[in-house]
Design a protein around this motif. Structure first.
Motif, PDB file in Angstrom:
ATOM      1  N   ARG A 138      63.264 -25.197  44.160  1.00 26.35           N
ATOM      2  CA  ARG A 138      63.865 -23.848  44.061  1.00 26.35           C
ATOM      3  C   ARG A 138      62.975 -22.677  44.265  1.00 26.35           C
ATOM      4  N   LEU A 139      63.642 -22.147  45.357  1.00 29.25           N
ATOM      5  CA  LEU A 139      62.694 -20.342  44.613  1.00 29.25           C
ATOM      6  C   LEU A 139      64.071 -19.382  44.846  1.00 29.25           C
ATOM      7  N   VAL A 140      63.236 -18.791  44.049  1.00 27.36           N
ATOM      8  CA  VAL A 140      63.778 -17.552  43.380  1.00 27.36           C
ATOM      9  C   VAL A 140      63.171 -16.186  44.073  1.00 27.36           C
ATOM     10  N   ARG A 141      63.259 -15.386  44.106  1.00 28.05           N
ATOM     11  CA  ARG A 141      62.311 -14.467  44.520  1.00 28.05           C
ATOM     12  C   ARG A 141      63.533 -12.604  44.312  1.00 28.05           C
ATOM     13  N   SER A 142      62.849 -11.763  43.244  1.00 27.84           N
ATOM     14  CA  SER A 142      63.940 -10.627  43.341  1.00 27.84           C
ATOM     15  C   SER A 142      62.588  -9.447  42.935  1.00 27.84           C
ATOM     16  N   GLY A 143      63.190  -8.225  43.551  1.00 35.05           N
ATOM     17  CA  GLY A 143      62.113  -7.515  42.568  1.00 35.05           C
ATOM     18  C   GLY A 143      62.832  -6.158  43.320  1.00 35.05           C
ATOM     19  N   GLU A 144      62.081  -4.559  43.213  1.00 33.71           N
ATOM     20  CA  GLU A 144      63.300  -3.600  43.363  1.00 33.71           C
ATOM     21  C   GLU A 144      62.326  -2.615  44.311  1.00 33.71           C
ATOM     22  N   TRP A 145      62.992  -1.673  45.037  1.00 32.11           N
ATOM     23  CA  TRP A 145      61.921  -0.640  45.783  1.00 32.11           C
ATOM     24  C   TRP A 145      62.772   0.726  44.953  1.00 32.11           C
ATOM     25  N   ALA A 146      61.047   1.881  44.298  1.00 32.26           N
ATOM     26  CA  ALA A 146      61.784   2.660  44.115  1.00 32.26           C
ATOM     27  C   ALA A 146      60.853   3.760  45.338  1.00 32.26           C
ATOM     28  N   MET A 147      62.114   4.640  46.220  1.00 30.78           N
ATOM     29  CA  MET A 147      61.737   5.438  47.292  1.00 30.78           C
ATOM     30  C   MET A 147      61.314   6.878  47.041  1.00 30.78           C
ATOM     31  N   ASN A 148      60.689   7.727  47.084  1.00 27.04           N
ATOM     32  CA  ASN A 148      60.561   9.416  47.260  1.00 27.04           C
ATOM     33  C   ASN A 148      59.714   9.425  48.775  1.00 27.04           C
ATOM     34  N   PRO A 149      61.119   9.860  49.121  1.00 28.53           N
ATOM     35  CA  PRO A 149      60.626   9.987  50.815  1.00 28.53           C
ATOM     36  C   PRO A 149      60.301  11.546  51.230  1.00 28.53           C
ATOM     37  N   ASN A 150      59.738  12.054  51.809  1.00 30.21           N
ATOM     38  CA  ASN A 150      59.515  13.179  52.132  1.00 30.21           C
ATOM     39  C   ASN A 150      58.778  13.432  53.312  1.00 30.21           C
ATOM     40  N   GLY A 151      60.187  14.228  53.858  1.00 32.26           N
ATOM     41  CA  GLY A 151      59.731  14.238  55.918  1.00 32.26           C
ATOM     42  C   GLY A 151      59.191  15.830  56.332  1.00 32.26           C
ATOM     43  N   ILE A 152      59.020  15.651  57.937  1.00 29.07           N
ATOM     44  CA  ILE A 152      58.580  16.732  58.468  1.00 29.07           C
ATOM     45  C   ILE A 152      59.597  16.751  59.752  1.00 29.07           C
ATOM     46  N   LEU A 153      59.752  18.054  59.741  1.00 25.06           N
ATOM     47  CA  LEU A 153      60.390  18.327  61.435  1.00 25.06           C
ATOM     48  C   LEU A 153      59.783  18.901  62.680  1.00 25.06           C
ATOM     49  N   MET A 154      58.769  18.282  63.523  1.00 22.63           N
ATOM     50  CA  MET A 154      58.419  17.942  64.994  1.00 22.63           C
ATOM     51  C   MET A 154      58.826  18.738  66.036  1.00 22.63           C
ATOM     52  N   GLU A 155      58.339  19.086  66.873  1.00 22.26           N
ATOM     53  CA  GLU A 155      58.768  19.506  68.409  1.00 22.26           C
ATOM     54  C   GLU A 155      57.686  19.345  69.379  1.00 22.26           C
ATOM     55  N   ASP A 156      57.684  18.370  69.742  1.00 22.33           N
ATOM     56  CA  ASP A 156      57.279  17.939  71.324  1.00 22.33           C
ATOM     57  C   ASP A 156      57.024  18.414  72.771  1.00 22.33           C
ATOM     58  N   ALA A 157      56.700  19.054  73.736  1.00 22.32           N
ATOM     59  CA  ALA A 157      56.920  19.469  74.479  1.00 22.32           C
ATOM     60  C   ALA A 157      58.992  19.373  74.786  1.00 22.32           C
ATOM     61  N   GLY A 158      59.692  20.222  74.081  1.00 23.76           N
ATOM     62  CA  GLY A 158      60.848  20.276  73.484  1.00 23.76           C
ATOM     63  C   GLY A 158      62.271  19.295  72.996  1.00 23.76           C
ATOM     64  N   ARG A 159      61.443  18.365  72.467  1.00 22.66           N
ATOM     65  CA  ARG A 159      61.977  17.232  71.762  1.00 22.66           C
ATOM     66  C   ARG A 159      61.192  17.134  70.496  1.00 22.66           C
TER      67      ARG A 159
END
Length: 191
Positions: free
Chosen positions: A94-115
């Motif tokens: 029997r294989l049992v696995r468990s866990g958790e991700w704690a996420m603290n995202p950050n983002g940045i808006l960029m532009e390159d050649a109009g995109r």
């Protein structure tokens, strides 16, 4: 005589440099407010789906996203993603696995050649991710024979096309050892 000529030439050059410096007037930079990066604020969601085949699980969560039009500042709420799976192999393992991700995202808006695009680092911290292997004893009871912690943090730096995120959602898929991770960013302009 040559030393005097050289000395007089140096003094003359220094005097000319001084006059030029006095004639130049320092221009002050205008106090300008930057143009808005976007025409509207945007709100939306950052969605993550984590699928594993061994042991099986399919879990997901969403985090709220806000982008301010003035400077393009991206704010993403933190989130958690809990997972667990249990599978029996050949009736006696029997294989049992468990866990958790704690996420603290950050983002940045960029532009390159109009995109326009948005880079996001979810800053995933894996917590209590443990895989346990059990075997049946002579009486048919499950007995723990191995316990292995998983310390590997999944790659969680993704880039999304801004226009796709507004129209239909922008997707990024990652393949991991036992399954896949899908990230999706959806955005809506705020009137």
């Amino acid at each position: 005589m040559k030393k005097n000529d050289l000395l007089l030439s140096l003094i003359f050059l220094m005097f000319l440099s001084f006059l030029v410096m006095l004639g130049c007037k320092k221009k002050e930079a205008p106090n300008m407010i930057p143009d808005p990066v976007l025409t509207n604020d945007y709100q939306g969601q950052l969605y993550v789906r984590y699928t594993s085949t061994l042991p099986p699980w399919d879990v997901s969560t969403t985090m709220n996203v806000h982008i301010a039009k003035d400077l393009g500042v991206v704010t993403i709420d933190g989130g958690t993603l809990s997972y667990s799976g249990d599978t029996i192999i050949n009736g006696d393992s029997r294989l049992v696995r468990s866990g958790e991700w704690a996420m603290n995202p950050n983002g940045i808006l960029m532009e390159d050649a109009g995109r326009k695009y948005m880079d996001v680092d979810a800053h995933v911290t894996v917590q209590n991710d443990v895989q346990r292997i059990y075997a049946k004893d002579n009486d048919g009871n499950w007995v723990l024979v191995n316990e292995t912690p998983f310390n590997e943090t999944p790659y969680s730096v993704v880039s999304f096309d801004f226009d796709d995120a507004v129209l239909n959602g922008s997707y990024q898929s990652l393949v991991v050892a036992t399954g896949s991770i899908i990230w999706r960013l959806t955005l809506t302009p705020v009137p």
